[in-house]
Design a protein around this motif. Structure first.
Motif, PDB file in Angstrom:
ATOM      1  N   GLY A   1     -29.858  60.603  68.132  1.00 27.04           N
ATOM      2  CA  GLY A   1     -31.123  59.943  67.851  1.00 27.04           C
ATOM      3  C   GLY A   1     -31.012  58.916  66.736  1.00 27.04           C
ATOM      4  O   GLY A   1     -29.923  58.442  66.420  1.00 27.04           O
ATOM      5  N   ARG A   2     -32.155  58.566  66.169  1.00 25.69           N
ATOM      6  CA  ARG A   2     -32.256  57.604  65.070  1.00 25.69           C
ATOM      7  C   ARG A   2     -32.686  58.313  63.807  1.00 25.69           C
ATOM      8  O   ARG A   2     -33.357  59.329  63.873  1.00 25.69           O
ATOM      9  N   LEU A   3     -32.386  57.703  62.669  1.00 29.93           N
ATOM     10  CA  LEU A   3     -32.907  58.213  61.409  1.00 29.93           C
ATOM     11  C   LEU A   3     -34.112  57.366  61.003  1.00 29.93           C
ATOM     12  O   LEU A   3     -35.245  57.802  61.117  1.00 29.93           O
ATOM     13  N   ILE A   4     -33.887  56.137  60.556  1.00 30.08           N
ATOM     14  CA  ILE A   4     -34.976  55.246  60.135  1.00 30.08           C
ATOM     15  C   ILE A   4     -35.483  54.498  61.368  1.00 30.08           C
ATOM     16  O   ILE A   4     -34.709  53.832  62.047  1.00 30.08           O
ATOM     17  N   PRO A   5     -36.778  54.581  61.674  1.00 29.42           N
ATOM     18  CA  PRO A   5     -37.282  53.862  62.847  1.00 29.42           C
ATOM     19  C   PRO A   5     -37.320  52.355  62.597  1.00 29.42           C
ATOM     20  O   PRO A   5     -37.484  51.907  61.468  1.00 29.42           O
ATOM     21  N   ALA A   6     -37.186  51.586  63.673  1.00 32.98           N
ATOM     22  CA  ALA A   6     -37.230  50.121  63.576  1.00 32.98           C
ATOM     23  C   ALA A   6     -38.565  49.650  63.006  1.00 32.98           C
ATOM     24  O   ALA A   6     -38.633  48.601  62.369  1.00 32.98           O
ATOM     25  N   GLU A   7     -39.627  50.422  63.189  1.00 35.80           N
ATOM     26  CA  GLU A   7     -40.958  50.064  62.684  1.00 35.80           C
ATOM     27  C   GLU A   7     -41.021  50.033  61.154  1.00 35.80           C
ATOM     28  O   GLU A   7     -42.013  49.590  60.583  1.00 35.80           O
ATOM     29  N   ALA A   8     -39.970  50.484  60.489  1.00 37.84           N
ATOM     30  CA  ALA A   8     -39.946  50.459  59.019  1.00 37.84           C
ATOM     31  C   ALA A   8     -39.835  49.043  58.475  1.00 37.84           C
ATOM     32  O   ALA A   8     -40.209  48.786  57.328  1.00 37.84           O
ATOM     33  N   GLU A   9     -39.329  48.100  59.288  1.00 36.05           N
ATOM     34  CA  GLU A   9     -39.198  46.711  58.822  1.00 36.05           C
ATOM     35  C   GLU A   9     -40.558  46.172  58.418  1.00 36.05           C
ATOM     36  O   GLU A   9     -41.545  46.343  59.115  1.00 36.05           O
ATOM     37  N   GLY A  10     -40.580  45.537  57.242  1.00 41.36           N
ATOM     38  CA  GLY A  10     -41.813  44.965  56.723  1.00 41.36           C
ATOM     39  C   GLY A  10     -42.679  45.943  55.950  1.00 41.36           C
ATOM     40  O   GLY A  10     -43.690  45.560  55.371  1.00 41.36           O
ATOM     41  N   LYS A  11     -42.300  47.204  55.913  1.00 39.75           N
ATOM     42  CA  LYS A  11     -43.077  48.237  55.218  1.00 39.75           C
ATOM     43  C   LYS A  11     -42.581  48.400  53.782  1.00 39.75           C
ATOM     44  O   LYS A  11     -41.426  48.139  53.470  1.00 39.75           O
ATOM     45  N   HIS A  12     -43.473  48.858  52.911  1.00 43.12           N
ATOM     46  CA  HIS A  12     -43.111  49.148  51.521  1.00 43.12           C
ATOM     47  C   HIS A  12     -42.336  50.464  51.494  1.00 43.12           C
ATOM     48  O   HIS A  12     -42.663  51.399  52.218  1.00 43.12           O
ATOM     49  N   ALA A  13     -41.306  50.528  50.649  1.00 39.01           N
ATOM     50  CA  ALA A  13     -40.497  51.741  50.541  1.00 39.01           C
ATOM     51  C   ALA A  13     -40.133  52.000  49.087  1.00 39.01           C
ATOM     52  O   ALA A  13     -40.049  51.075  48.275  1.00 39.01           O
ATOM     53  N   VAL A  14     -39.923  53.266  48.784  1.00 39.39           N
ATOM     54  CA  VAL A  14     -39.346  53.687  47.508  1.00 39.39           C
ATOM     55  C   VAL A  14     -38.102  54.472  47.879  1.00 39.39           C
ATOM     56  O   VAL A  14     -38.163  55.402  48.689  1.00 39.39           O
ATOM     57  N   VAL A  15     -36.957  54.066  47.323  1.00 36.86           N
ATOM     58  CA  VAL A  15     -35.698  54.744  47.597  1.00 36.86           C
ATOM     59  C   VAL A  15     -35.146  55.289  46.293  1.00 36.86           C
ATOM     60  O   VAL A  15     -35.461  54.786  45.214  1.00 36.86           O
ATOM     61  N   GLU A  16     -34.342  56.308  46.412  1.00 37.41           N
ATOM     62  CA  GLU A  16     -33.786  56.951  45.222  1.00 37.41           C
ATOM     63  C   GLU A  16     -32.322  57.275  45.467  1.00 37.41           C
ATOM     64  O   GLU A  16     -31.974  57.778  46.530  1.00 37.41           O
ATOM     65  N   GLY A  17     -31.472  56.940  44.503  1.00 31.94           N
ATOM     66  CA  GLY A  17     -30.058  57.238  44.619  1.00 31.94           C
ATOM     67  C   GLY A  17     -29.273  56.498  43.556  1.00 31.94           C
ATOM     68  O   GLY A  17     -29.847  55.863  42.666  1.00 31.94           O
ATOM     69  N   GLU A  18     -27.954  56.581  43.659  1.00 33.51           N
ATOM     70  CA  GLU A  18     -27.087  55.923  42.681  1.00 33.51           C
ATOM     71  C   GLU A  18     -26.805  54.486  43.107  1.00 33.51           C
ATOM     72  O   GLU A  18     -26.345  54.224  44.208  1.00 33.51           O
TER      73      GLU A  18
END
Length: 192
Positions: free
Chosen positions: A119-136
């Protein structure tokens, strides 16, 4: 008896802290949520999101913007951060990465996840959406072939892919968690 009293006190403190976190708007790590579920927003003003990876932890401090990170990458290189921005592209094949590409900047920030088994992890519909990511955060040099691979996965044209010459410097966020806003929460057990 003192040990039992101390254990009960710890349990009460943890329960109280969890209740406060819930009241302050912190959500369970790794879940999809909707403000409508909690009754805290009208149906016209519902903010929805989905979490990917390990889930973004709820912190008191504001995240660094993608623009600020790219403007001063040397200050952030090697640090564990929360970064906010707009998703500019998503891996078209498996959804195993997303990129944030602030306006006025040539280079994106790549947020790389482990490729899903199916399957997929991040859907294509995420493009253009606001996101907060966390990591190094890390600044890396990647090979021409890997840079071309990333461009291909983003759906770039053959001309854009061929224009990549030599090693490329990219900004990665490793071991990430991401919360993408504006996506409809998935029901438990649903796959992309």
């Amino acid at each position: 008896m003192k040990t039992l009293v101390a254990a009960v006190r710890r349990l009460l403190l943890v329960t109280f802290a969890a209740a406060l976190a819930g009241a302050a708007g912190c959500q369970t790590v790794g879940s999809s949520q909707s403000a409508e579920k909690s009754g805290s927003a009208s149906a016209a003003n519902v903010e929805t999101w989905q979490d990917f990876g390990g889930g973004v932890a709820c912190h008191e401090t504001s995240p660094v913007t993608a623009s600020a990170l790219l403007a001063d990458i040397d200050s952030y290189d090697g640090k564990h951060l929360r970064v906010s921005g707009t998703v500019s592209s998503v891996c078209q094949k498996r959804g195993c990465w997303l990129a944030m590409h602030p306006k006025g900047r040539a280079e994106p920030i790549f947020v790389k996840f482990t490729c899903p088994i199916e399957g997929r992890l991040i859907p294509a519909e995420a493009e253009g959406k606001h996101a907060v990511v966390e990591g190094e955060v890390s600044q890396r040099e990647i090979t021409e072939s890997y840079a071309r691979h990333l461009k291909e996965d983003a759906g770039a044209s053959a001309e854009e892919i061929e224009a990549i010459k030599g090693p490329q410097t990219v900004i990665f966020i490793a071991s990430p968690a991401a919360r993408v806003f504006g996506l409809t929460p998935q029901a438990e057990g649903d796959t992309q």
